[in-house]
Structures are given as structure tokens and as C-alpha cells.
Write an enzyme that holds these catalytic residues in place. Sequence first.
Site, PDB file in Angstrom:
ATOM      1  N   GLU A  64      12.456 -11.291  22.256  1.00  0.00           N
ATOM      2  CA  GLU A  64      13.684 -10.509  22.294  1.00  0.00           C
ATOM      3  C   GLU A  64      13.865 -10.043  23.740  1.00  0.00           C
ATOM      4  OE1 GLU A  64      15.701  -6.476  20.343  1.00  0.00           O
ATOM      5  OE2 GLU A  64      13.691  -7.110  19.754  1.00  0.00           O
ATOM      6  N   ARG A 299      -3.002 -11.063  17.363  1.00  0.00           N
ATOM      7  CA  ARG A 299      -2.485 -10.827  18.700  1.00  0.00           C
ATOM      8  C   ARG A 299      -3.635 -10.592  19.673  1.00  0.00           C
ATOM      9  NH1 ARG A 299       0.950  -5.474  18.664  1.00  0.00           N
ATOM     10  NH2 ARG A 299       0.901  -5.889  20.901  1.00  0.00           N
ATOM     11  N   LYS A 309       5.911  -2.035  24.260  1.00  0.00           N
ATOM     12  CA  LYS A 309       7.038  -2.033  25.193  1.00  0.00           C
ATOM     13  C   LYS A 309       7.547  -0.619  25.438  1.00  0.00           C
ATOM     14  CE  LYS A 309       8.961  -6.663  24.385  1.00  0.00           C
ATOM     15  NZ  LYS A 309      10.152  -7.404  23.914  1.00  0.00           N
TER      16      LYS A 309
END
Length: 596
Positions: A64, A299, A309
Site C-alpha cells: 500500500e 514475517r 509504519k
Amino acid sequence: MSTPTDKNTPANAPAANFLRNIIERDLDADTYAHRNWAGTPGDAAHHGAGQPDPAKIRTRFPPEPNGYLHIGHAKSICLNFGLARDFGGVCHMRFDDTNPEKEEQEYVDSILDAVKWLGFGWEQNGTSHLFYASSYFEFMYRAAEALIERGFAYVDQQTPDEMRANRGTLTEPGKNSPWRDRPLEENLRLFREMREGKHAEGSMIVRAKIDMAAPNINLRDPAIYRIRFAEHHATGNAWCIYPMYTFAHPIEDALERITHSICTLEFEDQRPFYDWLLEHLRDAGLLADPLPKQYEFARLNLTYIITSKRKLKQLVDEKIVDGWDDPRMPTIVGLRRRGYTAASLQMLAERTGASKHNTWIDYSVLEGCLREDLEAKAPRAMAAIDPLKLKLTNWDEVIGAGKVEPCSAPAHPHHPEFGERKFNLTPELWIEREDFEEVPPKGFRRLFPGNMARLKYGFIIECTGCEKDADGKVTAVLAKLVPDTKSGTPGADSVKVKGVITWVSASEGVATEVRLYDRLFTEAQPDAGGRDFLDALNPNSKRVITAYLEPGLAAAQPGDTFQFERHGYFFADHKDSAAGKPVFNLAVGLKDSWGK
């Protein structure tokens, strides 16, 4: 990730990589062999729609564009592009740009640059595989209408608080919305009015109709469309309703004929909705078999960093760091500016592998990958990081007044093709402060009164004492040259010493700004247990000093990397370095000294 050879084909890949095993199984079973390339709505650059897909598999990297990529994304890039490469497939570079309020073209550009820098691309056989979710907005709208028409979606007018209260908990079922069973025609009318901008933000949303009592809370009538009067970086103001990520992403995968949709474990609970949606759209005649499948891997959890983020943005916004590309940041732009190489990040991705279990990787593994990559690549140079003056008191008698002594050394000890570097020995030098002790500790082998040591690539010297200032601080070390002991001459071994020290000419060395970077946090898991990660900031994560370097480094170009002998690998900052005036960042030390 390694390129396959005859001895390293995908069939011989490590069994621990479950993703490779899945792909091998699907290829053996011809699961995707007979699918057609569907083309992509809104993308006229793709020809051959309806023709057999030439790619054996298709993966995708779908960020994104709402921030800069970090090291976890680097692993995903290497994994998705690497698997496609190794199995004769294609990896799509796709932007999931469904949230216009947080997305910017700046982030799009930075992401594309990061993928290229890591060594991957989306051009194959003259065809671009660069995609945007926003290219599919019209199809997604039609898909939502199809769900409404078939009784699998509805317009909900509950407030956000009411929806939250009625959703239930992990142990209690949710409650049906009072709008759940409104007539199909009314749902269609309201949805079309939403598109026309006739309703306010937050006044209504579209939800899939699945099961409010489902044990998986993600199946309790998830939202698929919301109203947002926000300008989109690609579509402008053409839309005022936008699909939710969990609705858009499966559709993108299906339209692009992705075979293996690989994501991280936090999306595992979303997989049932992924499958539900694609199957219902297939049954509505909008999609074709075989449908893509989602697979999840753990991850990258690296100690001493954060990858949220929101928290990374907080560090930037509160000016705790010097921007997204601060060399202490785990962003790809930050790691790159620190001096990390694309090869070192690929090496980390390969070594940490793909697993179904969350584990923590120590930060030293990342540093080790960089050392291993740079050891064979980086030319050598001498530097005085914590400089202390050394005066050779018998220079005139041994060398001659006003003279210098030429010295040379290999640019790299194992690569003669790198050539030689040349510099002069002069009467006054800079050495490391730690190389002198007036009262030496046990085992100290360098300079102290009465002891001998070798100036690397130069003469043996004998320390005779030191000079001090009024406060008793040592300001200069005094020593004598031992004649006929220069390295590379017949007398070099005539005197045996145990200590070797590096040096830089005081008159010819280059005074240079050097930034000594360390880990940004003092705790291995800075935000563990919900604590404030700012409490774990390392106050010594950045020190700016003036160091003295070999004269040849004045010509260093932005982006050049050198091993400063004894110290570590240093990178000429590609942002702040100027012609004839480099600025060096410590990329990584020669060994792991954290906590020692």
C-alpha cells in the site's frame, strides 16, 4: 536469493521452505497449467487476453503506497520475485491503492525505486507487469453489485459504535444488523446513490452477508465498501466510494491470474474471506477457475528495530530521526543510506527462509550478511577515528629534514586487481587514542614508554613518552623510528614486535566528517508488552566526529564503500557527500561488539 543451477534447481530446494514445496506440488499436478491469461481491466498494455498463460506461476508484491518500505518488505520482495524467477514465472508489482487519505505519489515512486535497487523488476519479455488496484475500481464496483444482487451483500446504516458493539467478541457471537435483510432493490439503490455522492461519509457502508455467529470474527459480515470524499493520487475525484483492502486484494489476485498469493501470518485469519469472496464471484460468472490461493509465512522479526509504519512515522514526525532515510531507520532507504547493499538484504532473506512459525532473528545476523558481502568488495584504507598526535622525534636523522617517506599498500589484500594505494609517512601522524597507554594494562602490545610497535606498512617505532596539557590529558605521543625496519624491505623482520598500529599523515591526511551509527534502541524488543518504544531509545545511536583518513579518500564518490582497517565498513553518504569532501557513515563494524 540464489539463481538456480543444475545443482540447485527448485526440485532440490531446502524442504524447510514450505512455499517451494507447495509450488513444486502444483507444478507437478498441472494445477495452473491450463489457465488463460485474462488480461487486466483498464490496462491496454497487456495483449493476449484469453490466450494460454505463458508464466508457470504468478506471484505479486502488493504494498500500500502509504509510507516507505522497511526491511520486512525487503524480505517479501526477495521472496515473491525470487520464487517467480526460480520457477519460470512472473512477479507482479502491484500497488494496493484503495485508501486515498493516506497514499501519495511520493510513496509510489520510493517503492518502485526500492524494488529496482534490490535487483528486481517487473518487465519481462517486453511486457510490463506493473499494476494498480485503482485500475480495477470499476470491476470491483460491479463485483459488489453482483454480491448484492445475489443476496450476499447489503448496505448497513448502523453507526460505527453500533457496528462495533454488535460484532461480538472472540467468545460471543455477533448480532445481525437491523438493515441486514432489507430488499435487494433498496440495497442496489442505496449503493448506487453512495457512488453518486448522495450520502455523507460514515452514514452507510456495504457489508458482505456471511455469518454474524462465525467463530472467525473476520467472517462476521465484513465491510467491503465505504464512502470517502478524498482525492485519489491516480483517479483524482472520479470516485467517492472505495473498496476495503480485504475485498480488493483477492479480486486483484484473480484478475491478474495470480497463482500463489503469498502474505504474512497476520492475514491467515483473512484467508476464509479471501476464498469465500472469490468463489462467490466465480459463481456469479465474474471470475474463472483456477482461482488463486493464499499462503502465509512468518514475517521478519528482527531484534532492536520496529517495523510499525505508525511508529516509524512518529520517529520522523517528532524529529527523533533525520527523516525516513536516516541511516538508523529500518526502512530500505535508511539501510541503503547506512551502506547496506542489495546483496546483503537478499542474503538475509535467503538465510531467514520462509516459515510458518514466528521467530526472532538477532540483529547481528543482518550485520553479518553485510560484512560477508563487503569483505570481498570493499577497498581498504586507514583512518584515525579517535585521533591522537604521534611525533617521530628522530625523523630528520633517519629520513631527512623536509622529506617524506613513500608507502604503499594493496587496495584489497585478496584482490591484486584492485591495485595499490599510495600515501606518505611524515614526521607527525594521527593514530588512535586507544593505541597509547602511559601505564599499560596487562597484555597491552601497542605504544607505551619503552615499547616497540610497527606502523602498518611503515617502520617499527619505539615509544619514548608523551606530552600532556595543563589538565594532564595526553596531547601527543613521542616515538623514535627504528632505522632499516620499513615493511617490504630486507630489514623488516630484523626486529620482532607484537603490536601493529594504523596511522594517517597529520599533514596530508583528510579531515572528514564521520557519522558513527549504532542501534536505535537499547532493548531487543522495544515495544514488547505494549510499552512505549520511545523509552528504549539509544542516546548514543548517532555520534558525529571528525576523523582523519588516507589522502586518497578525498576523491571518494557518493556511494563508495571502504573498509577502514581495524574499524569497520564505511559508506560515503550519497546525500551529503560533495566533490572532494566526502561524508562517511559507519555501515557496520568488523565484528559484533554490541553490549561488550
